[in-house]
Design a protein around this motif. Structure first.
Motif: not given
Length: 435
Positions: A250-256, A307-316, A400-404
């Motif tokens: 995972c891209r830890y630096k970019e995720a932070r 993108r964020q090394c985590s689960i997107i909370p609003y993806s459901k 534009t995938w970097k933008i939520p």
């Protein structure tokens, strides 16, 4: 008469000389060469045409690691392949028995071992003892990728590989680190600027071209060419893992950086969804593993990892993908038995968890560039993702995938979805099914 006797005498002398010469050759081949270690010698692990350099290097390395309690096991693909083909014979070999050298006497540059770093308690002084035994050793270190972006820890280096040379043969010691998903990880072998690139032929190494991940193997001790070594209890499974072991972090630096720009959602609902999604992923992974069906993180779940090394909370939801050649008809029943009943069936695809309503009588296709699978770590699990991650994500979410984007329609928003006609009315009962 005198002439005849001279000819006979000359012939006898010639025969006698030839016989004596043949005896000398025989004696040299079967006695002197054995004494000097260049002929057939079971005690030294040699046979005519074989090179005992590897055997001697491995023997000395085993003596070194045993005396220092270094937790190593054999992972050399070439040797494990031979062992796997002759597994019953190897398992039944008596401890320390002398036999013809069948595994460790090929003229090869390297023998690969794995070091279980989390079990190593006595690293100090190991190099000095190895050098005293005649080894020349090179240690390759690098930063722990999981600490990338944490200013106070990002400079911390961990050992990744050791290469120890004895005469013309080298031992490649691959450092396996324990990861939270109960698997073993090794890093990429990158030589630093000051290191001698001619120390060994690095391009011939079997491990280190990229980082790798392996299931934690159960080990057993066997006797190979008179030497007692640990190997994976199921060498066939370990060999199958090697060509598919590539690991990407995972891209830890970019995720932070992303979470600093777009604040993380730590509401009660978001935390509850992440917990539930992790449980669903673990259950789905367990179910598919029991069926022998490989899968990868797909769509929003893959985007969240990258993108964020985590689960997107609003993806459901939790998105997984499998290749058609790996599909098995009993997948739906297996999920149902695991407590994940089928909710919708649209066309030729199935949705296990509730999702947005759609118009399934329209045929749609989602186009992706070809991709291969790599291992990664996500929510404390070892899972597959597309190796060509950026191409995969851009096909699904655009540049534009970097933008939520919280408002997303999976059947129309993706740039790679294309209309593909309409299902005939006669097939609607099959392609539109609600459960």
């Amino acid at each position: 008469m005198s002439r005849i006797n001279k000819n006979v005498l000359l012939a006898l002398l010639t025969l006698t000389s030839s016989a004596f010469l043949l005896f000398q050759l025989y004696y040299y081949k079967h006695y002197l060469s054995a004494k000097n270690g260049t002929g057939s010698s079971k005690s030294k692990g040699n046979r005519i045409g074989f090179d005992s350099t590897q055997w001697r290097a491995v023997k000395k390395f085993i003596m070194l690691t045993s005396s220092q309690n270094v937790p190593v096991f054999l992972i050399d693909p070439w040797i494990l392949e031979l062992v796997n083909k002759n597994f019953e014979q190897v398992k039944n070999a008596s401890q320390g028995s002398a036999s013809d050298c069948r595994f460790l006497c090929a003229p090869r540059d390297f023998t690969a071992f794995a070091l279980q770093y989390h079990l190593w308690k006595n690293e100090d002084g190991w190099f000095r003892i190895a050098e005293n035994m005649g080894f020349q050793c090179l240690k390759i270190e690098s930063k722990d990728p999981r600490l990338d972006g944490i200013d106070s820890l990002s400079g911390t280096e961990i050992p990744l590989h050791y290469v120890c040379k004895l005469a013309t043969h080298a031992i490649h010691l691959v450092v396996f680190h324990e990861r939270s998903g109960n698997y073993l990880w090794h890093g990429h072998l990158r030589l630093k600027g000051h290191m001698d690139r001619k120390f060994v032929p690095f391009r011939k190494l079997q491990y280190g071209r990229y980082a790798g991940a392996f299931d934690r193997p159960e080990l057993q001790q066997v006797t190979i060419d008179g030497l007692d070594v640990l190997i994976p209890k199921d060498p066939g499974h370990f060999l199958e893992e090697i060509p598919h072991s590539r690991f990407i972090e995972c891209r830890y630096k970019e995720a932070r950086a992303f979470l600093q720009q777009y604040l993380d959602d730590n509401t009660v609902d978001a935390m509850a969804f992440r917990k539930r999604a992790k449980e669903l992923l673990q259950l789905a992974a367990k179910t598919l593993k029991e069926l022998g069906v490989p899968f990868w993180l797909s769509s929003g779940t893959c985007l969240g990892w990258y993108r964020q090394c985590s689960i997107i909370p609003y993806s459901k939801d939790v998105d997984l993908g499998i290749f058609i050649q790996d599909y098995k008809p009993d997948i739906i029943l297996a999920f149902q038995n695991a407590g994940l009943p089928l909710k919708h069936k649209f066309g030729k695809s199935w949705i296990i968890w509730p999702n947005a309503p759609c118009l399934p009588w329209f045929r749609c296709r989602y186009l992706f560039p070809k991709f291969t699978l790599c291992w990664t770590e996500f929510v404390d699990m070892k899972v597959h993702v597309p190796c060509e991650t950026v191409d995969y994500i851009e096909a699904n979410y655009g540049k534009t995938w970097k933008i939520p984007v919280q408002t997303w329609d999976w059947k129309s928003s993706p740039p790679n979805v294309q209309p593909n006609g309409i299902w005939p009315i006669s097939e609607w009962d099959e392609v539109i099914q609600l459960y």
